[in-house]
Design an enzyme around this catalytic site. Structure first.
Site, short mmCIF file in Angstrom:
data_model
loop_
_atom_site.label_atom_id
_atom_site.label_comp_id
_atom_site.label_asym_id
_atom_site.label_seq_id
_atom_site.Cartn_x
_atom_site.Cartn_y
_atom_site.Cartn_z
N GLY A 305 78.80 66.95 -75.11
CA GLY A 305 79.01 65.53 -75.37
C GLY A 305 78.22 64.67 -74.39
CB SER A 306 78.82 61.19 -73.30
OG SER A 306 78.93 60.67 -74.61
#
Length: 582
Positions: A305-306
């Site tokens: 993810g981020s």
């Protein structure tokens, strides 16, 4: 002379000749055995009258960074019987059953078995062994041995590992450094008569054992305890399936803590750390044990993810395709070929600079950076940063990155990879790469082993770990530290802030596969001090219940850990007078 007499004389001559030849052959054979094979048969005779017993070598200890012992030895005993030396079998059987608290049938079977040595029980505590020895039972031997003991029970269980019945490493550092830890067994040779009974007052040939090397590692018990307590509290509060924390020195790759809760008890490694299902089969239990022993920080992959936006940002800055003040527009989505890829903020962030996009963790901004790089350049940086190879950590079973083949990577795949989706890496790979980007650009090797010291302290071996220099420039590294400090100071990572300290970091919330299950992994990677990182930490919270955003539930845990460990590490809060971290 008659023909009969002549025949008899010929037969007698033949017989004498044959006897003479036979005697000559026997004498020749006897001479050969006595002159040329004497050493061989002397050895056989000696072996027949010698009984060899092993003196077990003490396994080397494992010590933390401060010299605290986290894997030690306890003296135990092996009780055995020698058939030919037992005078009163019933007395021996009765005494062993009583002292060892064993059923009669297995003890009787072994005492009555005609063999040179039969082991009754191993790993008997020393107190019991001493009681058996004090009975002076003829034919019963009590030999001292060592059993592994872990003073902290569950602490860093999947890192330290454990040993089996033969005191040989099975998982973790115990198996990786087996050759350094195991030592060399000694022997005792005693003489016996033809019946196999040891002869009293004869010389005993003894070769002393050589103890294994002590292994000192970078893990710090105090930091591990801080992190483990925080992880357990998070797991209980969020009803999570699992919580993992890695704390590392970003300058050299030394791992200060690696937590994977729920941990298991190293002194009872074959006892499940969960309630055992009713009616479970032996194979079913073994499968659960195998799962319990897995180290998710290195054995399992996940979509980051981020937090992976750190890699996209560093690649974009290094390639010169983006700068801090470049302008972007976020309407809440980005169209890439035939796909509409959404931002986490449905209404969009509107106009923003690259720095603001990083602070907002804006997907469209990072999609644009990825598109500017293109597949070839992005893939080149992916390899340059070391993401296509394993980290080389000194623990068994490290998993490799699962990434699209370059030839199969289109614009849509490039877009999703740019903000950390559609591929998988290990937590250790993520934190190592992040550390290498913010430490000035040197790719470090994560590791535990620092040195091995012989039992008599006469020999010291220092382990060395490879470093790949300049995966990004010093300027790019400094810019990344600035960006990630802003993320914590004013952006999505605000809850990782610690009063008086400069903290940098990045949040992430990734959806697990299959996405229809709506299960998430929340994570945060943070480092301090932001201008000169001395420590970096990653937390992953697997399947939290309720609120699951990384900035909300993961960032505060790292803040809590940093608040505890930074002063312990000698990193002090800034003051207006000093303006630095002491």
């Amino acid at each position: 002379m008659t023909s009969n007499q002549t025949g008899h004389r010929k037969k007698l001559l033949l017989l004498c000749t044959l006897v003479t030849l036979a005697m000559a052959g026997l004498m020749g054979r006897l001479g050969y055995l006595m002159l040329y094979r004497s050493a061989h048969y002397s050895q056989l005779a000696e072996d027949l009258h010698q009984r060899e017993r092993t003196i077990k070598a003490a396994r080397g200890r494992i010590l933390d960074a401060n010299g605290t012992v986290i894997a030690d030895n306890r003296t135990v005993c092996t009780i055995s019987v020698i058939y030919n030396q037992v005078k009163n079998r019933e007395q021996v059987i009765e005494a062993l059953c009583r002292e060892l608290e064993m059923e009669e049938e297995p003890v009787r079977r072994k005492v009555e078995k005609r063999s040179s040595r039969e082991i009754i029980r191993t790993n008997v505590d020393k107190e019991t062994g001493d009681r058996v020895r004090s009975l002076h039972l003829e034919g019963v031997k009590v030999d001292e041995d060592y059993k592994r003991f872990y003073p902290y029970d569950t602490l860093a269980s999947r890192v330290v590992g454990f040993t089996g019945g033969d005191n040989q490493g099975i998982i973790g550092l115990e198996v990786v450094y087996e050759s350094w830890l195991k030592g060399i067994n000694g022997t005792i040779l005693t003489m016996t008569d033809a019946a196999g009974v040891e002869i009293e007052n004869t010389f005993e040939d003894r070769m002393e054992p050589v103890a294994g090397n002590d292994l000192q590692i970078s893990l710090d018990v105090n930091i591990q305890q801080y992190a483990q307590q925080a992880a357990y509290e998070t797991m209980e509060r969020k009803g999570a399936r699992r919580v993992s924390v890695i704390v590392m020195n970003p300058k050299n790759g030394e791992i200060l803590a690696m937590v994977n809760v729920p941990e298991f008890n190293l002194n009872e490694p074959f006892k499940l750390n969960q309630e055992e299902p009713a009616g479970i089969t032996a194979s079913g239990k073994q499968e659960l044990l195998n799962q319990m022993w897995r180290n998710p920080s290195i054995n399992d992959t996940y979509e980051p993810g981020s937090t992976f936006k750190i890699i996209t940002a560093a690649a974009g800055l290094e390639a010169g395709v983006v700068s801090l003040n470049d302008r972007f527009s976020c309407p809440g989505f980005r169209i890439v070929e035939d796909r509409k890829i959404r931002c986490h903020k449905v209404g969009g962030h509107g106009g923003e600079t690259f720095l603001q996009g990083a602070m907002n963790s804006c997907n469209p901004v990072f999609i644009d950076v990825g598109q500017r790089l293109g597949v070839d350049a992005y893939y080149r940086y992916f390899e340059q940063f070391g993401l296509k190879e394993k980290t080389g950590i000194d623990l068994p079973g490290e998993a490799a990155t699962i990434m699209h083949r370059k030839e199969n990577m289109g614009m849509v795949e490039l877009a999703t990879v740019s903000f950390g989706q559609s591929f998988q890496i290990t937590p250790i790979q993520l934190v190592t790469t992040a550390a290498s980007i913010v430490n000035g650009g040197n790719r470090v090797t994560p590791h535990f082993a620092v040195r091995a010291v012989s039992a008599d302290k006469s020999r010291v071996h220092r382990f060395e770990w490879p470093v790949k220099e300049h995966i990004v420039s010093e300027q790019t590294s400094a810019t990344m530290r600035q960006i990630l400090e802003c993320v914590v100071a004013e952006g999505s990572g605000k809850k990782a802030a610690v009063a008086g300290f400069r903290i940098g970091g990045k949040t992430a919330t990734s959806e697990k596969l299959p996405r229809s299950l709506k299960k998430y992994i929340s994570s945060f990677v943070g480092f301090a001090p932001a201008d000169d990182p001395q420590v970096i930490a990653l937390i992953t919270i697997d399947e939290p219940q309720g609120i699951y955003y990384g900035g909300t539930i993961a960032a505060p845990v790292i803040a809590d850990i940093f608040q505890n460990i930074l002063p312990y590490m000698g990193i002090w809060p800034q003051t207006e007078e000093t303006g630095n971290n002491g």
